[in-house]
Write an enzyme that holds these catalytic residues in place. Structure first.
Site, PDB file in Angstrom:
ATOM      1  N   LYS A  61      -2.887  21.999   3.907  1.00 37.75           N
ATOM      2  CA  LYS A  61      -3.253  22.415   5.268  1.00 37.75           C
ATOM      3  C   LYS A  61      -4.638  23.045   5.356  1.00 37.75           C
ATOM      4  CE  LYS A  61      -1.586  27.131   5.542  1.00 37.75           C
ATOM      5  NZ  LYS A  61      -0.344  27.782   5.282  1.00 37.75           N
ATOM      6  N   ARG A 160       6.885  37.105   9.511  1.00 42.06           N
ATOM      7  CA  ARG A 160       6.431  35.915  10.217  1.00 42.06           C
ATOM      8  C   ARG A 160       7.678  35.064  10.434  1.00 42.06           C
ATOM      9  NH1 ARG A 160       1.769  31.982   7.896  1.00 42.06           N
ATOM     10  NH2 ARG A 160       3.582  30.913   7.045  1.00 42.06           N
TER      11      ARG A 160
HETATM   12  C1  LIG Z   1       0.041  28.191   4.138  1.00 44.01           C
HETATM   13  C2  LIG Z   1       1.382  28.190   3.603  1.00 44.01           C
HETATM   14  C3  LIG Z   1       1.574  27.966   2.235  1.00 44.01           C
HETATM   15  C4  LIG Z   1       0.422  27.824   1.266  1.00 44.01           C
HETATM   16  O1  LIG Z   1      -0.266  29.030   1.148  1.00 44.01           O
HETATM   17  P1  LIG Z   1      -1.454  29.240   0.104  1.00 44.01           P
HETATM   18  O2  LIG Z   1      -1.742  30.688   0.180  1.00 44.01           O
HETATM   19  O3  LIG Z   1      -2.571  28.398   0.581  1.00 44.01           O
HETATM   20  O4  LIG Z   1      -0.955  28.830  -1.215  1.00 44.01           O
HETATM   21  C5  LIG Z   1       2.863  27.918   1.784  1.00 44.01           C
HETATM   22  N1  LIG Z   1       3.918  28.064   2.611  1.00 44.01           N
HETATM   23  C6  LIG Z   1       3.768  28.285   3.937  1.00 44.01           C
HETATM   24  C7  LIG Z   1       4.973  28.459   4.787  1.00 44.01           C
HETATM   25  C8  LIG Z   1       2.492  28.366   4.472  1.00 44.01           C
HETATM   26  O5  LIG Z   1       2.349  28.585   5.784  1.00 44.01           O
END
Ligand SMILES: *Cc1c(COP(=O)(O)O)cnc(C)c1O
Length: 396
Positions: A61, A160
């Site tokens: 993402k 969250r």
């Molecule tokens: C963004 C996200 C991740 C990945 O996070 P990083 O810090 O980039 O490793 C994993 N799980 C969820 C639910 C996220 O929103």
């Protein structure tokens, strides 16, 4: 190999040039994405997690774009041994499917009720916290003659997404297992360190494992996935404190850019490549100027009150790079020693070059390393040209 991107583009990439390589001049700013470095980091994370019985889903993402970066990064992650690719948006997942990506995809944002048909169609699994949504996914999966996997999210204090009440999560898990024919209860998971800044630790992760064990007892089978977080859980993997029973992580930043663990956590991790996203931008003005603004100080371009330090007259380079490209001016770090980012606005970055180790002139290209914020914005920004490189030393 499936067709991920057009043959011509792929051959350009293999040559090390990227889609723009044949052009006589670049359209700056250019974002150079080091796919070899991303592969290296993914392999490092996958291998260290594998030793602890943990699968890694590579999260793309932070590096999304409608061009090829998303797909190329995903491809490197799968090649390095990730079990799935995680992304937060259906539109980018759909785009990747259209380009022929056929590895399993996990939707890592709780789905919108308005996108459930596409969730079933384009993803294999999703993180969820609302039974009503899951029932609808079951109905739509039935219509599409598919099975969809669910990871129920437990909120362990970061506030969250996820169930805050473990009894409610367990109740819904049992319901899904017994009543929903087209949904597989894949496992449970948690997210930490995002809104509430809560650190993963043995207390909160042990609680996740214990909830998983309760569910397993009640349904009479093992859950496939107990997902213990993201990049911020990697320090626990490295120091061996991650609780037994956590068998899955979703890692984005720690693979793509790998800066946070060093810059924020203060860990010394030379095993990671930390300059996979290099931004190249051009100098459009060089002048000696006072460092303290002249006149009445009010607000900046974004209506913010700023403070300025008077350091006398300084030599400054104005760079054609701004918040529109990188989100936040201070999320890039100049590669040239002795230079500092002073500030900027939507389309400009002001670089102090008084003490620069390199003699800079108008038209020169200055390179910057990107932090997460700059990586996210520049990969998305349509005004940034993306180039892909495979350095010679990257393991094939
Ligand atoms: C963004 C996200 C991740 C990945 O996070 P990083 O810090 O980039 O490793 C994993 N799980 C969820 C639910 C996220 O929103």
């Amino acid at each position: 190999m499936s067709i991920y991107i057009s043959e011509i583009v792929y051959n350009e990439i293999k040559k090390g040039g990227g889609p723009m390589s044949s052009a006589t001049h670049e359209n700056y700013p250019v974002l150079e994405i080091n796919l070899g470095g991303i592969y290296h980091n993914a392999k490092t994370v996958v291998d260290m997690c594998k030793e602890k019985g943990i699968w890694v889903t590579g999260v793309v993402k932070g590096t999304d774009s409608f061009e090829n970066s998303y797909l190329e990064v995903a491809r490197q992650m799968m090649r390095a041994g990730c079990n799935m690719i995680g992304d937060s948006r259906i539109n980018t997942i759909k785009r990747m499917r259209e380009l022929g990506f056929d590895a399993p995809v996990l939707l890592i944002r709780i789905p919108m009720p308005s996108e459930l048909e596409d969730v079933v169609k384009f993803t294999d699994a999703s993180l969820n916290s609302e039974l009503e949504t899951i029932k609808q996914l079951d109905f739509l999966a039935g219509q599409q003659n598919k099975n969809h996997k669910i990871i129920l999210m437990m909120d362990l204090g970061d506030l969250r997404e996820g169930y805050i009440d473990d009894k409610e999560l367990i109740k819904d898990a049992l319901y899904i297992e017994k009543e929903l024919k087209n949904i597989t209860l894949y496992g449970i998971g948690t997210n930490l360190g995002c809104y509430g800044s809560i650190k993963p630790d043995t207390v909160n992760l042990d609680r996740l494992v214990s909830i998983a064990r309760t569910i397993e007892q009640r349904i009479g089978r093992k859950l496939d996935v107990v997902s213990g977080g993201a990049t911020s859980t990697l320090p626990m993997v490295m120091d061996g404190t991650v609780p037994e029973g956590i068998n899955h992580l979703r890692v984005g930043e720690g693979i793509a850019n790998a800066r946070d663990l060093q810059d924020i956590w203060g860990l010394d991790l030379p095993i990671f490549r930390r300059n996979n996203y290099i931004i190249k931008a051009q100098i459009i003005e060089i002048k000696e100027k006072p460092s303290y603004p002249i006149g009445e100080i009010f607000v900046d371009a974004f209506g913010q009150k700023q403070t300025y330090v008077d350091r006398g007259t300084r030599k400054r380079a104005l760079i054609a790079l701004g918040k529109r490209d990188i989100g936040d001016i201070f999320s890039v770090c100049p590669c040239i020693g002795g230079t500092t980012v002073e500030g900027g606005s939507s389309d400009h970055l002001i670089l102090d070059i008084t003490d620069s180790e390199t003699d800079l002139k108008l038209g020169d290209i200055v390179e910057f390393e990107s932090c997460y914020c700059a990586m996210i914005h520049s990969t998305y920004s349509s005004s940034v040209t993306k180039k892909y490189i495979f350095p010679q030393d990257s393991e094939e």
